[in-house]
Scaffold this active site. Structure first.
Site, PDB file in Angstrom:
ATOM      1  N   ASP A 144       0.810  -1.212   0.000  1.00  0.00           N
ATOM      2  CA  ASP A 144       0.000   0.000   0.000  1.00  0.00           C
ATOM      3  C   ASP A 144       0.850   1.273   0.000  1.00  0.00           C
ATOM      4  O   ASP A 144       2.077   1.223   0.189  1.00  0.00           O
ATOM      5  CB  ASP A 144      -0.973   0.001   1.194  1.00  0.00           C
ATOM      6  CG  ASP A 144      -0.340  -0.502   2.492  1.00  0.00           C
ATOM      7  OD1 ASP A 144       0.906  -0.517   2.582  1.00  0.00           O
ATOM      8  OD2 ASP A 144      -1.069  -0.871   3.413  1.00  0.00           O
ATOM      9  N   GLU A 178      -9.918  -2.017   5.047  1.00  0.00           N
ATOM     10  CA  GLU A 178     -10.559  -1.674   6.313  1.00  0.00           C
ATOM     11  C   GLU A 178     -11.812  -2.532   6.538  1.00  0.00           C
ATOM     12  O   GLU A 178     -12.380  -3.068   5.575  1.00  0.00           O
ATOM     13  CB  GLU A 178     -10.961  -0.186   6.277  1.00  0.00           C
ATOM     14  CG  GLU A 178      -9.793   0.769   6.076  1.00  0.00           C
ATOM     15  CD  GLU A 178      -8.944   0.963   7.331  1.00  0.00           C
ATOM     16  OE1 GLU A 178      -8.685  -0.010   8.056  1.00  0.00           O
ATOM     17  OE2 GLU A 178      -8.520   2.105   7.568  1.00  0.00           O
ATOM     18  N   HIS A 215      -7.464  -4.721   9.966  1.00  0.00           N
ATOM     19  CA  HIS A 215      -7.154  -4.538   8.546  1.00  0.00           C
ATOM     20  C   HIS A 215      -5.848  -5.241   8.153  1.00  0.00           C
ATOM     21  O   HIS A 215      -4.967  -5.452   8.988  1.00  0.00           O
ATOM     22  CB  HIS A 215      -7.156  -3.051   8.143  1.00  0.00           C
ATOM     23  CG  HIS A 215      -6.007  -2.234   8.624  1.00  0.00           C
ATOM     24  ND1 HIS A 215      -6.093  -0.879   8.868  1.00  0.00           N
ATOM     25  CD2 HIS A 215      -4.710  -2.545   8.884  1.00  0.00           C
ATOM     26  CE1 HIS A 215      -4.931  -0.411   9.245  1.00  0.00           C
ATOM     27  NE2 HIS A 215      -4.066  -1.407   9.265  1.00  0.00           N
ATOM     28  N   ASN A 269      -7.747  -2.690  14.031  1.00  0.00           N
ATOM     29  CA  ASN A 269      -9.147  -2.925  13.660  1.00  0.00           C
ATOM     30  C   ASN A 269      -9.296  -4.147  12.752  1.00  0.00           C
ATOM     31  O   ASN A 269     -10.359  -4.388  12.202  1.00  0.00           O
ATOM     32  CB  ASN A 269      -9.734  -1.681  12.968  1.00  0.00           C
ATOM     33  CG  ASN A 269      -9.023  -1.358  11.664  1.00  0.00           C
ATOM     34  OD1 ASN A 269      -8.110  -2.065  11.246  1.00  0.00           O
ATOM     35  ND2 ASN A 269      -9.443  -0.290  11.008  1.00  0.00           N
TER      36      ASN A 269
END
Ligand code: F6R
Length: 243
Positions: A67, A143, A138, A136
């Site tokens: 990313d 996400e 990811h 979270n």
């Protein structure tokens, strides 16, 4: 899934570096999928040390990154391009034209995403993908959502990710709100996946991701159905896991 429980971050990093190093030795022209963030820093440091001792050779290796933030130039110290060059590429004998980080500066974002997918395909796919785990759930910047997004795409970063990543920026307002990330299918196509996790802050999400239901609400949970996943995590991160 293979699980290695390590004492601490240092031990986790050495174990992960060992696995990556084995991959490079067994297939010198391998394609590595790489991650940024604090989890892989120790791993890269160890790989650099072994390279300097002439135990590792990156001359035939290619890399693709997971990313990149949207709108940060390669010169920006917070860009993932900068991170990779500083912590790994500039310190080993990898060919500059064999390292690929998504182009977060391309105004044609669709094209930048497609280009990244094309590069991975042209290289013949990823042999070993290194991942970290977001608090979270990811992976890359996929996400929590209602569905898994398959291919490389532009994503709106969640509030929790922006808050978690603000530690690298002077002000939370400086954290980009968008990023390009490999999609879930892109990641799942890798032959092997190595995910590294440390610290008690991630204990709850480790349990949910690897022992809970497979759901896009916890993107990393999809790894449960990959054929070759190795989880290297320290005792703190595995403290809530039923093992
Ligand atoms: C980074 C990435 C992210 C991180 C994750 C964990 O390229 O794709 O998914 O791996 O946010 O970040 P750290 O390691 O900083 O806790």
């Amino acid at each position: 899934m293979k699980i290695f429980k390590t004492r601490d971050y240092y031990d986790m990093s050495r174990k992960a570096a060992n696995i990556i190093s084995a991959q490079i030795i067994l297939k010198p022209d391998c394609v590595l999928g790489l991650a940024t963030g604090s989890s892989p820093l120790g791993t890269y440091k160890q790989l650099v040390e072994w390279y300097k001792k002439e135990d590792l050779d990156f001359s035939k290796v290619s890399t693709v990154n997971l990313d990149e933030y949207r709108g940060l130039s390669p010169q920006n110290e917070q860009s993932y391009y900068y991170f990779m060059h500083k912590n790994l590429f500039s310190q080993v004998n990898i060919r500059e034209n064999a390292t690929f980080v998504p182009d977060g500066m391309n105004n044609d974002i669709e094209k930048a995403c497609k280009d990244h997918e094309d590069i991975i395909n042209r290289l013949g796919g990823i042999d070993l993908q290194l991942l970290g785990l977001g608090e979270n759930g990811h992976i890359g910047f996929n996400e929590p959502a209602d569905e898994f997004i398959k291919d490389t795409h532009c994503v709106q970063l969640s509030r929790s990710t922006i808050e978690a990543n603000s530690r690298f920026f002077e002000d939370i307002k400086d954290v980009p709100t968008q990023a390009i990330t490999m999609g879930i299918r892109t990641i799942m196509r890798a032959d092997k996946i190595l995910i590294i996790v440390n610290g008690s802050k991630k204990a709850k999400i480790v349990k949910e991701a690897f022992w809970g239901p497979v759901t896009p609400k916890v993107p990393a949970s999809i790894l449960q159905i990959h054929k070759d996943v190795t989880l290297v995590a320290d005792e703190a991160a595995l403290s809530q896991a039923p093992i």
